[in-house]
Design a protein around this motif. Structure first.
Motif, PDB file in Angstrom:
ATOM      1  N   UNK A 134       0.857  -1.177   0.000  1.00  0.00           N
ATOM      2  CA  UNK A 134       0.000   0.000   0.000  1.00  0.00           C
ATOM      3  C   UNK A 134       0.895   1.229   0.000  1.00  0.00           C
ATOM      4  N   UNK A 135       0.819   1.999  -1.066  1.00  0.00           N
ATOM      5  CA  UNK A 135       1.715   3.134  -1.269  1.00  0.00           C
ATOM      6  C   UNK A 135       0.895   4.420  -1.303  1.00  0.00           C
ATOM      7  N   UNK A 136       1.270   5.369  -0.425  1.00  0.00           N
ATOM      8  CA  UNK A 136       0.507   6.609  -0.330  1.00  0.00           C
ATOM      9  C   UNK A 136       1.439   7.816  -0.451  1.00  0.00           C
ATOM     10  N   UNK A 137       2.504   7.633  -1.212  1.00  0.00           N
ATOM     11  CA  UNK A 137       3.439   8.716  -1.489  1.00  0.00           C
ATOM     12  C   UNK A 137       4.056   8.498  -2.858  1.00  0.00           C
ATOM     13  N   UNK A 161      -2.235   5.316  -4.126  1.00  0.00           N
ATOM     14  CA  UNK A 161      -2.878   6.615  -4.268  1.00  0.00           C
ATOM     15  C   UNK A 161      -1.940   7.473  -5.103  1.00  0.00           C
ATOM     16  N   UNK A 162      -2.293   7.674  -6.370  1.00  0.00           N
ATOM     17  CA  UNK A 162      -1.392   8.410  -7.245  1.00  0.00           C
ATOM     18  C   UNK A 162      -2.089   8.920  -8.482  1.00  0.00           C
ATOM     19  N   UNK A 163      -1.689  10.089  -8.951  1.00  0.00           N
ATOM     20  CA  UNK A 163      -2.263  10.680 -10.152  1.00  0.00           C
ATOM     21  C   UNK A 163      -3.646  11.252  -9.894  1.00  0.00           C
ATOM     22  N   UNK A 164      -4.223  11.799 -10.954  1.00  0.00           N
ATOM     23  CA  UNK A 164      -5.591  12.291 -10.904  1.00  0.00           C
ATOM     24  C   UNK A 164      -6.490  11.360 -11.721  1.00  0.00           C
ATOM     25  N   UNK A 198      -6.297  10.938  -7.093  1.00  0.00           N
ATOM     26  CA  UNK A 198      -6.515  11.992  -6.096  1.00  0.00           C
ATOM     27  C   UNK A 198      -7.661  12.906  -6.536  1.00  0.00           C
ATOM     28  N   UNK A 199      -7.396  13.913  -7.371  1.00  0.00           N
ATOM     29  CA  UNK A 199      -8.456  14.818  -7.802  1.00  0.00           C
ATOM     30  C   UNK A 199      -9.527  14.042  -8.562  1.00  0.00           C
ATOM     31  N   UNK A 200     -10.759  14.228  -8.162  1.00  0.00           N
ATOM     32  CA  UNK A 200     -11.882  13.555  -8.800  1.00  0.00           C
ATOM     33  C   UNK A 200     -12.307  12.278  -8.128  1.00  0.00           C
ATOM     34  N   UNK A 201     -11.499  11.745  -7.201  1.00  0.00           N
ATOM     35  CA  UNK A 201     -11.835  10.491  -6.524  1.00  0.00           C
ATOM     36  C   UNK A 201     -11.549  10.622  -5.014  1.00  0.00           C
TER      37      UNK A 201
END
Length: 304
Positions: A134-137, A161-164, A198-201
């Motif tokens: 699980x990667x959050x950076x 968690x990455x990108x839009x 990220x953005x949108x989700x």
């Protein structure tokens, strides 16, 4: 040229299905970068029925809170140590320093204790019990591990968690934008990947100081820590909210119904950080929405 092992379509789709059981996982986090990583660390450790956290990896970051990726990684490592003193569930879980720099080329891993431990831990996993990463950076540690030992592709599932969102005009998002080479490796290598934009989700995961005062502040030392961390993140809280982005990756493993998702072909990432698409590419799982309320409800209840 790196020869990545290619999973069969059947195996890949199996890995991209939600496990629906307790999983083994490691958490790769730039913990000092923002205030949301701290919430994700606590959420993971407070979810023992869904996941067993085997290790934490400090990820690099570079912004106003650090002098460079090495400093960001070290500050993240120290923040993890700080949390470990407040949270009994973290006792005995090892914490490893990660990359001191971003990848300098598409096939040039960055050696680190985190990357080496990920290789070792992944290779010790069985085919029937993959390790969830699980990667959050920035995805540097994970990409480096893949380059150091491509066979881990057969032993892991990455939740990042990455990108839009794929419909966004660009994907100049902090985690993805920091390390173009690492981001491309995770998207191109064929590693089983759950992508949470990220953005949108994940941007749906907003909360306020008053909500945390009601449901977090009185939950012991760790509740006070999370509340104060949020309180200090901005000067003016009136009519303001903050996105707690990183709990999205934990929430997916807890209950995928809260994060509607689908199979899509892995997108291509351009030099100027835009998505493009090719239907001949391998599948990934893509989260396209997050139902905010049950995620926070679950987190608040577990703090209690």
């Amino acid at each position: 040229m790196i020869n990545y092992p290619k999973l069969s379509q059947e195996k890949l789709l199996q890995r991209l299905s939600h496990p629906n059981k307790k999983i083994r996982m490691v958490l790769d986090t730039d913990t000092f970068n923002e205030i949301d990583d701290q919430f994700a660390v606590v959420y993971a450790l407070k979810s023992p029925d869904q996941m067993q956290v085997e290790a934490f990896y400090a990820a690099p970051f570079y912004n106003d809170l650090s002098t460079g990726p090495k400093d960001g990684m070290e500050k993240s490592y120290q923040e993890l140590q700080k949390i470990s003193l407040l949270l009994p569930e973290m006792a005995g879980v090892p914490i490893y320093r990660g990359s001191e720099a971003y990848l300098s080329g598409p096939e040039k891993p960055v050696e680190s204790d985190a990357a080496r431990n990920l290789v070792e831990r992944a290779m010790a996993s069985s085919e029937d019990d993959p390790l969830y990463v699980v990667a959050i950076g920035a995805i540097t540690n994970v990409a480096s591990a893949i380059l150091l030992e491509p066979l881990i592709i057969e032993k892991i599932v990455v939740v990042w968690l990455g990108g839009h969102a794929l419909h966004w005009p660009d994907t100049k998002e902090f985690n993805l934008n920091q390390d173009l080479h690492a981001s491309r490796i995770v998207l191109d290598s064929g590693v089983p990947l759950v992508l949470i934009p990220c953005a949108g989700v994940a941007s749906h995961l907003q909360t306020t100081l008053s909500e945390l005062r009601d449901y977090v502040k009185e939950k012991g030392d760790i509740g006070e820590y999370l509340y104060e961390t949020y309180k200090n993140c901005m000067k003016e809280h009136f009519a303001n909210s903050r996105v707690i982005w990183d709990i999205s990756a934990i929430a997916y493993l807890v209950q995928p119904k809260w994060l509607p998702n689908e199979l899509v072909h892995s997108p291509l990432l351009s030099e100027d950080f835009r998505w493009s698409f090719d239907a001949s590419r391998h599948f990934i799982r893509y989260v396209h929405y997050i139902n905010r309320d049950p995620v926070f409800r679950d987190l608040f209840q577990k703090l209690g």
